[in-house]
Design an enzyme around this catalytic site. Structure first.
Site, PDB file in Angstrom:
ATOM      1  N   ASP A  67      50.339  42.918 -14.951  1.00  0.00           N
ATOM      2  CA  ASP A  67      51.246  42.191 -14.062  1.00  0.00           C
ATOM      3  C   ASP A  67      50.725  40.799 -13.714  1.00  0.00           C
ATOM      4  O   ASP A  67      51.405  40.036 -13.024  1.00  0.00           O
ATOM      5  CB  ASP A  67      51.533  42.996 -12.787  1.00  0.00           C
ATOM      6  CG  ASP A  67      50.287  43.372 -12.007  1.00  0.00           C
ATOM      7  OD1 ASP A  67      49.261  43.698 -12.639  1.00  0.00           O
ATOM      8  OD2 ASP A  67      50.335  43.353 -10.761  1.00  0.00           O
ATOM      9  N   HIS A  68      49.553  40.462 -14.235  1.00  0.00           N
ATOM     10  CA  HIS A  68      48.990  39.129 -14.002  1.00  0.00           C
ATOM     11  C   HIS A  68      48.865  38.300 -15.285  1.00  0.00           C
ATOM     12  O   HIS A  68      48.566  37.110 -15.212  1.00  0.00           O
ATOM     13  CB  HIS A  68      47.622  39.247 -13.332  1.00  0.00           C
ATOM     14  CG  HIS A  68      47.687  39.838 -11.959  1.00  0.00           C
ATOM     15  ND1 HIS A  68      47.553  39.089 -10.807  1.00  0.00           N
ATOM     16  CD2 HIS A  68      47.901  41.114 -11.550  1.00  0.00           C
ATOM     17  CE1 HIS A  68      47.670  39.884  -9.747  1.00  0.00           C
ATOM     18  NE2 HIS A  68      47.877  41.117 -10.176  1.00  0.00           N
TER      19      HIS A  68
END
Length: 308
Positions: A67-68
């Site tokens: 998610d990063h």
């Protein structure tokens, strides 16, 4: 100097929040934009802003959870397709180069610019130029996760024009020499020291951006006297044990750190999808009870960071 939040959610994209990414806009200072994390669909979020991809010349990755970083290959390719030619530097944990280059190789993506990778080997100074210095320190997450402290270097003091006029020193090119602090000989033979006619330097601003983390002493070191502290708030105040078990933080923990570190403002992000509407407002109000200048940020929020 501004922070623009492109994604403020935790884990997966949601209806109201995309996954993590925040832009530090330095357009007035140095005509550039720095990106911190690049979750999936970050390039779609950028399309809804006035940020030009070619202006982004540095990307700082806090850690390698999807998610990063899942938005990186797409963003890099689009930056090339849109005519980006300037070198781009990616700072991040060991493995970020392998992830990016493998993605580009398998997809047969060709870029029109060079990527420079700086994989974090140790804590301390990560980057420095004439305007900024960036320090990095390790946080406490399930995998290597880092926080970044961006310190703007002090601005030179203003030229004390009134003091010069009191001494009948005429304006002109000589003022430029005086402002540089040089020793100057006037037409009438007087010798003056430019340092005597310059005001006190104006302190530079500090922005701290943290990756996913449990509470650790390094957070306070990174956040000391920060003008803006970007801190994750995956959980609420009743969920301290969950936060610890999953290597995350609560809003209350973040607020306590902001207070202890003497930060100017706390920007809570990485918000779980469970917190919408009233629950999101409750996250903020609970944090404000401890640190009054707390804000739960939303996608596309823009936060000004004025000079002190």
């Amino acid at each position: 100097m501004q922070l623009e939040f492109l994604g403020t959610g935790a884990g997966s994209p949601g209806k109201f929040r995309n996954v993590t990414s925040v832009a530090l806009k330095l357009l007035d200072e140095s005509n550039e934009v720095w990106l911190f994390d690049c979750g999936e669909a970050t390039q779609h979020q950028i399309l809804k802003t006035n940020i030009k991809p070619r202006k982004i010349d540095k990307i700082f990755i806090t850690h390698l959870h999807g998610d990063h970083i899942f938005g990186l290959p797409g963003f890099l390719s689009s930056r090339s397709n849109q005519g980006g030619s300037e070198e781009l530097t990616i700072f991040g944990p060991t493995g970020i180069k392998d992830f990016v280059m493998t993605s580009l190789r398998i997809s047969e993506s060709k870029l029109s610019y060079r990527i420079k990778f700086v994989e974090i080997a140790q804590e301390g100074v990560l980057f420095e130029d004439q305007n900024y210095i960036v320090n990095v320190a390790e946080l406490d997450h399930r995998i290597k996760s880092y926080g970044f402290r961006v310190k703007e270097k002090d601005h030179p003091g203003e030229l004390l024009v009134d003091k010069l006029k009191e001494l009948a020193i005429p304006s002109g090119p000589i003022y430029g020499q005086i402002k540089q602090g040089k020793e100057v000989t006037l037409d009438d033979g007087r010798v003056i020291n430019g340092q005597d006619f310059i005001g006190k330097p104006q302190p530079g601003r500090v922005v701290t951006v943290l990756g996913d983390t449990r509470q650790t002493p390094n957070i306070e070191l990174l956040a000391k006297d920060a003008d803006a502290l970007v801190h994750e708030s995956t959980f609420g105040k009743q969920e301290g044990s969950l936060a610890r078990n999953y290597y995350h933080s609560t809003n209350i923990q973040a607020a306590k750190i902001a207070k202890q570190a003497n930060a100017r403002q706390l920007l809570l992000t990485h918000i779980s999808a469970r917190y919408t509407g009233k629950l999101s407002k409750q996250l903020e109000s609970d944090a404000k009870e401890i640190f009054s200048n707390s804000k739960v940020v939303r996608d596309f929020d823009i936060i000004d960071i004025p000079l002190p």
